[in-house]
Design a protein around this motif. Structure first.
Motif, short mmCIF file in Angstrom:
data_model
loop_
_atom_site.label_atom_id
_atom_site.label_comp_id
_atom_site.label_asym_id
_atom_site.label_seq_id
_atom_site.Cartn_x
_atom_site.Cartn_y
_atom_site.Cartn_z
N TYR A 116 -19.84 -163.41 56.67
CA TYR A 116 -20.22 -162.82 54.93
C TYR A 116 -22.29 -163.30 55.03
CZ TYR A 116 -15.62 -162.09 53.59
OH TYR A 116 -14.64 -161.52 53.14
N GLU A 117 -22.14 -164.55 55.87
CA GLU A 117 -24.21 -164.69 55.69
C GLU A 117 -24.45 -163.49 56.90
OE1 GLU A 117 -24.77 -167.54 58.03
OE2 GLU A 117 -24.10 -169.29 56.18
N THR A 118 -23.73 -162.68 57.22
CA THR A 118 -24.88 -161.27 58.12
C THR A 118 -24.45 -160.59 56.97
OG1 THR A 118 -23.86 -162.23 60.27
CG2 THR A 118 -25.35 -159.72 59.41
N LEU A 119 -23.38 -160.07 56.41
CA LEU A 119 -23.45 -159.87 55.40
C LEU A 119 -24.62 -160.01 54.18
CD1 LEU A 119 -21.91 -156.86 54.14
CD2 LEU A 119 -20.12 -158.73 52.62
N SER A 120 -24.46 -161.05 53.44
CA SER A 120 -25.13 -161.34 52.92
C SER A 120 -26.91 -161.08 52.94
CB SER A 120 -25.09 -162.77 52.22
OG SER A 120 -26.04 -163.63 53.29
N LYS A 121 -27.48 -160.71 54.18
CA LYS A 121 -28.89 -160.62 54.82
C LYS A 121 -29.05 -159.24 54.32
CE LYS A 121 -29.23 -164.16 57.85
NZ LYS A 121 -28.99 -165.04 58.73
N GLN A 122 -27.56 -157.90 54.87
CA GLN A 122 -27.59 -156.62 54.58
C GLN A 122 -27.57 -156.75 53.46
OE1 GLN A 122 -24.53 -154.38 56.55
NE2 GLN A 122 -24.89 -152.27 54.93
N LYS B 193 -18.60 -167.21 49.60
CA LYS B 193 -19.77 -167.71 48.17
C LYS B 193 -20.75 -167.01 48.35
CE LYS B 193 -20.96 -171.67 46.54
NZ LYS B 193 -21.56 -171.65 46.67
N VAL B 194 -21.33 -167.14 50.02
CA VAL B 194 -22.02 -167.17 50.62
C VAL B 194 -23.24 -165.95 50.06
CG1 VAL B 194 -22.12 -166.71 52.31
CG2 VAL B 194 -24.21 -166.95 52.32
N ALA B 195 -22.38 -164.94 50.22
CA ALA B 195 -22.88 -163.47 49.94
C ALA B 195 -22.75 -163.37 47.99
CB ALA B 195 -22.28 -162.46 50.48
N ILE B 196 -21.87 -164.03 47.25
CA ILE B 196 -21.57 -163.71 46.31
C ILE B 196 -23.04 -164.28 45.05
CG2 ILE B 196 -20.81 -164.18 44.19
CD1 ILE B 196 -18.33 -163.87 45.69
N GLU B 197 -23.46 -165.71 45.64
CA GLU B 197 -24.30 -166.37 45.67
C GLU B 197 -25.79 -166.15 45.56
OE1 GLU B 197 -24.71 -170.70 43.93
OE2 GLU B 197 -24.09 -170.86 46.35
N ARG B 198 -25.55 -165.14 46.57
CA ARG B 198 -27.46 -165.06 47.48
C ARG B 198 -27.87 -163.51 46.92
NH1 ARG B 198 -27.76 -167.20 53.75
NH2 ARG B 198 -27.27 -169.28 52.99
N THR B 199 -26.78 -162.88 46.50
CA THR B 199 -27.09 -162.15 45.64
C THR B 199 -27.08 -160.99 44.16
OG1 THR B 199 -24.66 -160.77 45.82
CG2 THR B 199 -25.74 -159.86 47.73
N GLY B 200 -26.70 -163.17 43.91
CA GLY B 200 -27.03 -163.05 42.41
C GLY B 200 -25.93 -162.27 41.22
N GLY B 201 -24.45 -162.59 42.54
CA GLY B 201 -23.72 -162.03 41.99
C GLY B 201 -22.09 -162.47 41.10
N ILE B 202 -21.14 -161.43 40.12
CA ILE B 202 -20.80 -162.26 39.43
C ILE B 202 -18.98 -162.41 39.89
CG2 ILE B 202 -22.13 -161.96 37.38
CD1 ILE B 202 -19.93 -159.15 36.62
N ILE B 203 -18.43 -164.20 38.85
CA ILE B 203 -17.69 -164.20 40.14
C ILE B 203 -16.02 -164.89 38.60
CG2 ILE B 203 -17.83 -166.55 40.71
CD1 ILE B 203 -15.48 -166.47 42.62
N ILE C 246 -31.87 -174.01 44.19
CA ILE C 246 -31.09 -174.54 44.12
C ILE C 246 -30.28 -172.93 42.54
CG2 ILE C 246 -28.55 -175.02 43.31
CD1 ILE C 246 -29.83 -177.85 44.10
N GLY C 247 -29.24 -172.36 43.46
CA GLY C 247 -28.95 -170.79 42.16
C GLY C 247 -29.00 -169.43 42.85
N PRO C 248 -28.25 -168.76 42.42
CA PRO C 248 -28.00 -167.48 43.19
C PRO C 248 -29.28 -166.55 43.10
CG PRO C 248 -28.27 -167.34 40.19
CD PRO C 248 -28.52 -168.42 40.75
N CYS C 249 -29.99 -166.48 44.42
CA CYS C 249 -31.12 -166.15 45.48
C CYS C 249 -31.08 -166.10 45.89
CB CYS C 249 -32.28 -167.07 44.09
SG CYS C 249 -32.85 -168.41 44.95
N ALA C 250 -31.62 -165.21 46.62
CA ALA C 250 -32.65 -165.58 48.31
C ALA C 250 -34.00 -165.63 49.13
CB ALA C 250 -31.57 -164.42 48.93
N SER C 251 -34.23 -166.39 50.02
CA SER C 251 -35.51 -166.31 50.32
C SER C 251 -35.95 -165.20 50.68
CB SER C 251 -35.56 -168.07 50.97
OG SER C 251 -36.78 -167.63 50.97
N LEU C 252 -37.29 -164.97 50.17
CA LEU C 252 -38.01 -164.39 50.84
C LEU C 252 -38.92 -164.32 51.69
CD1 LEU C 252 -38.82 -161.40 48.25
CD2 LEU C 252 -36.79 -160.95 49.64
#
Length: 763
Positions: A331-337, A361-371, A419-425
């Motif tokens: 899911y970490e790899t999927l989140s990067k994609q 969780k890692v894919a939802i949070e890094r893409t800013g998804g809702i749950i 800390i929050g729903p985002c991913a570092s650029l």
């Protein structure tokens, strides 16, 4: 604090400390980090939307704002961040002290730019539906999806993938008959295989790569082929509903001692591949509806054999969770994609058992998804929440897409991370710190999905040089600027800018001045988010001890007391409730994972990290309201002493709302007094907490679970678990006024404070 809270209403900003010490050494002594909570899409009644683009500093690229110094004669403005002098362009030639542009007005610290020439591709909603559920559950889910398609904007593109043992990609553009492409669930489906198998590239377009990020231009995929699988909502309603009408549960038989074969991970990989092939760089969401754990292929969390239970917290701690780390890596790899493509993963998990939220969780949070987590697709929590997702106007979430968040700050500060729903650029700039907290080492983050409630917690490091007091008057202020560039729900790109200023405290010995800027609610939430992060990332971390040490250090430095005299101890008003927040945080579901599954813990922490300060405070320390004949509804102490036979209590924990009836109220209700004309006051008393609960639920996403219970009933545990155990089975005094006791060995808040005062006051 009133001025700072007014600033929150305008800018969506709250800080742990609103006055900052002037050196890194003194900042460390403050114990609570120098942190900022920011809502990028905060709803402000005074927000101005400007129909033109922003004016940037040519040196640091910050935007024109009310804190810039302006020379109206020479038509020059000076940047407060880098002190660069910039000339106004010709379009600002009429500027004067009486004719200011909107972004220079003192009250316009937050503005939004919406140029008319920034139209973008319509958003995409790709529905991913689990068919390994019983017929009744599938019926509830089909009804919810039918409602959802009606609420979507007419121009939004819609796609549908169903999965169980196999993955079915449905061709909604072929309305004559239901048509789908089938992939094996045990196989890793790449984007290239999706393109080839679905026939997205024809002979004419094969290998063509035009310039630009427009839907369908990459990989030679033509708009005609895209329209077979992603169809405007206004055009595909019939074919979408036809597929749902014919949709049945997974046809492959399941033995009594086995779990269903469910390929959630492979289906998500196929969905990401489809969006990556068809609409790269355009706003899109994968809305995933799951009714059980993944038992096949990629992202597998448990074996099919029912004799093997799903992992618990103890299994994860001991390293005995067979598939846990492998699934997280997937899911970490999927989140990067997904982050690279600009797409969001949303999860609606409805099951009595775990479904693998801890891994996803890692894919939802890094893409800013809702749950949304519920027990069934027929449960009100799911049914009302799914409606809120797509509703327009004030009632809806205000879903936005494809955002980029940037931070600029004064040279005396550096940002450690978010800390929050985002991913570092990974855009390391002059104001990025080498110390990393959360998503760090950057000054820009990707917000693939964001909405009105999305909140980010930013951590800063003070790097101010040690300066003599005489120098401070020239640099009393420091500044932040938060810039959010995003695809608005109205189908255009917008840029929102918030510029904030606060003041240094030049005299480090002036503790009273520091305390006057302390925000105890924000500090409690920041500490909760920080301790949750440490529990997930630091092996062998003792959360309770870490919180206790921080609280003792804070109370030692900022309390009023005589050494070695605990009875003399007191705290200023701005600090007085903070120990109570810490007491409840120590007992909360964020720290005490016993009795919670890994899925529940992951869900609670995701919601804590993305919600506003006011909502997060309620998660840490629930609110309690008392209803009785003797007084109007009033707040009550979160204590077992609040229970009385002739009272109704309303507990709000954000996730659950509990209406609790005392025994006398229960007896009167069972006698039917509320139905008699002479007892209408009693009927109104019964109805008042119901009305307040409904009002609270309308403001929440996900919609809170409602529990209505009576004193001494089994569901009364929802209330008792949150109350301070001031009266237990070990207490010397008995229960009075029809109250209650709590059977626990936990210490009460009174005992907690006695120990805290003793430790803080000792030399």
């Amino acid at each position: 604090m009133a001025d700072f809270l007014e600033a929150e209403a305008n800018d969506g900003v709250r800080m742990t400390w609103n006055l900052w010490p002037g050196s890194n050494t003194e900042a460390a002594k403050c114990v609570i980090p120098m942190a900022v909570s920011y809502q990028p899409l905060h709803s402000s009644p005074h927000l101005l939307v400007l129909p033109y683009g922003p004016l940037r500093c040519k040196s640091c690229r910050s935007l024109l704002n009310p804190y810039c110094r302006v020379d109206f004669v020479a038509k020059i403005w000076s940047c407060p961040f880098c002190f660069q002098r910039n000339y106004f362009p010709e379009s600002y030639s009429a500027i004067s002290e009486t004719n200011l542009p909107a972004e220079l007005h003192p009250q316009c610290t937050t503005v939004e730019y919406a140029p008319s020439d920034t139209s973008v591709s319509p958003p995409v909603f790709l529905f991913l539906v689990d068919t390994c559920v019983i017929e009744e559950e599938l019926g509830f889910l089909k009804w919810a999806l039918t409602q959802a398609i009606d609420l979507l904007p007419a121009h939004a593109l819609v796609g549908l993938i169903t999965f169980g043992t196999l993955i079915h990609v449905h061709e909604l553009g072929f309305s004559e008959v239901s048509k789908s492409y089938v992939f094996r669930g045990s196989k890793d489906v790449t984007k290239e295989e999706i393109i080839d198998s679905l026939g997205l590239v024809d002979g004419v377009h094969k290998g063509v790569r035009p310039i630009g990020v427009i839907a369908g231009v990459h990989d030679g995929v033509s708009a005609k082929n895209i329209s077979r699988f992603l169809v405007p909502a206004a055009e595909c309603e019939f074919s979408f509903n036809s597929v749902l009408d014919e949709l049945q549960g997974d046809p492959w038989p399941v033995q009594a001692d086995k779990r269903a074969t469910r390929c959630t991970g492979a289906a998500l990989k196929a969905a990401a591949g489809l969006l990556g092939a068809c609409v790269p760089g355009s706003g899109g969401r994968i809305l995933t509806f799951v009714g059980g754990p993944c038992t096949e292929g990629l992202g597998m969390v448990v074996a099919k054999d029912l004799s093997e239970p799903l992992r618990s917290h103890k299994d994860v701690d001991k390293g005995a969770a067979s598939y846990y780390y492998q699934a997280i890596n997937f899911y970490e790899t999927l989140s990067k994609q997904l982050v690279t493509q600009g797409h969001v993963l949303d999860l609606f998990a409805c099951s009595l058992d775990q479904v693998g939220v801890a891994e996803i969780k890692v894919a939802i949070e890094r893409t800013g998804g809702i749950i949304v987590l519920a027990e069934s697709f027929g449960h009100p929590v799911f049914k009302e929440s799914i409606t809120r997702v797509f509703e327009a106007g004030e009632c809806g979430l205000g879903l936005s897409f494809n955002g980029i968040f940037e931070v600029n700050c004064s040279s005396d500060l550096k940002v450690q991370g978010i800390i929050g729903p985002c991913a570092s650029l990974n855009k390391k700039g002059l104001c990025s710190s080498d110390t990393v907290i959360g998503q760090g080492n950057t000054t820009a983050w990707k917000l693939s999905g964001l909405d009105k409630s999305t909140t980010l917690s930013l951590f800063f490091e003070v790097v101010t040089r040690e300066l003599p007091d005489a120098v401070f008057p020239t640099i009393q202020q420091f500044y932040f600027q938060f810039v959010t560039y995003y695809q608005h729900e109205g189908e255009n790109m917008r840029m929102r800018s918030s510029t904030i200023t606060r003041r240094w405290v030049p005299d480090v010995q002036n503790i009273e001045e520091l305390i006057s800027g302390f925000d105890q609610e924000t500090s409690a939430v920041i500490m909760a988010r920080l301790v949750s992060l440490k529990m997930e990332t630091e092996e062998g971390f003792d959360a309770t001890r870490w919180l206790d040490r921080a609280l003792i250090s804070l109370c030692t430095r900022f309390g009023n007391y005589r050494k070695n005299d605990p009875s003399s101890y007191s705290l200023a008003t701005n600090l007085s409730i903070f120990p109570q927040f810490m007491f409840n945080l120590r007992r909360s579901q964020f720290v005490q994972v016993f009795n919670n599954s890994p899925d529940e813990t992951a869900y609670y922490r995701m919601m804590l990290n993305r919600e506003s300060i006011s909502n997060s405070v309620v998660m840490i320390q629930p609110s309690l309201i008392s209803y009785s004949f003797s007084s109007p509804p009033e707040p009550a102490l979160l204590d077992v002493a609040a229970i009385a036979a002739d009272r109704i209590l309303l507990l709000d924990t954000f996730f659950t709302i509990v209406i609790f009836h005392g025994m006398t109220i229960v007896q009167w209700r069972n006698e039917g007094y509320q139905n008699q004309p002479e007892h209408q006051v009693f009927a109104q008393l019964l109805q008042a907490p119901q009305n307040d609960a409904v009002a609270l639920m309308k403001e929440r996403f996900p919609v809170s679970r409602l529990v209505v219970c009576d004193q001494h009933s089994s569901q009364a545990r929802f209330l008792l678990a949150k109350l301070n155990p001031s009266v237990t089975h070990k207490s010397d005094y008995g229960v009075v006024h029809g109250g209650d006791i709590i059977f626990t060995d936990d210490v009460s808040f009174e005992v907690f404070m006695e120990h805290l005062q003793k430790l803080a006051a000792q030399s």
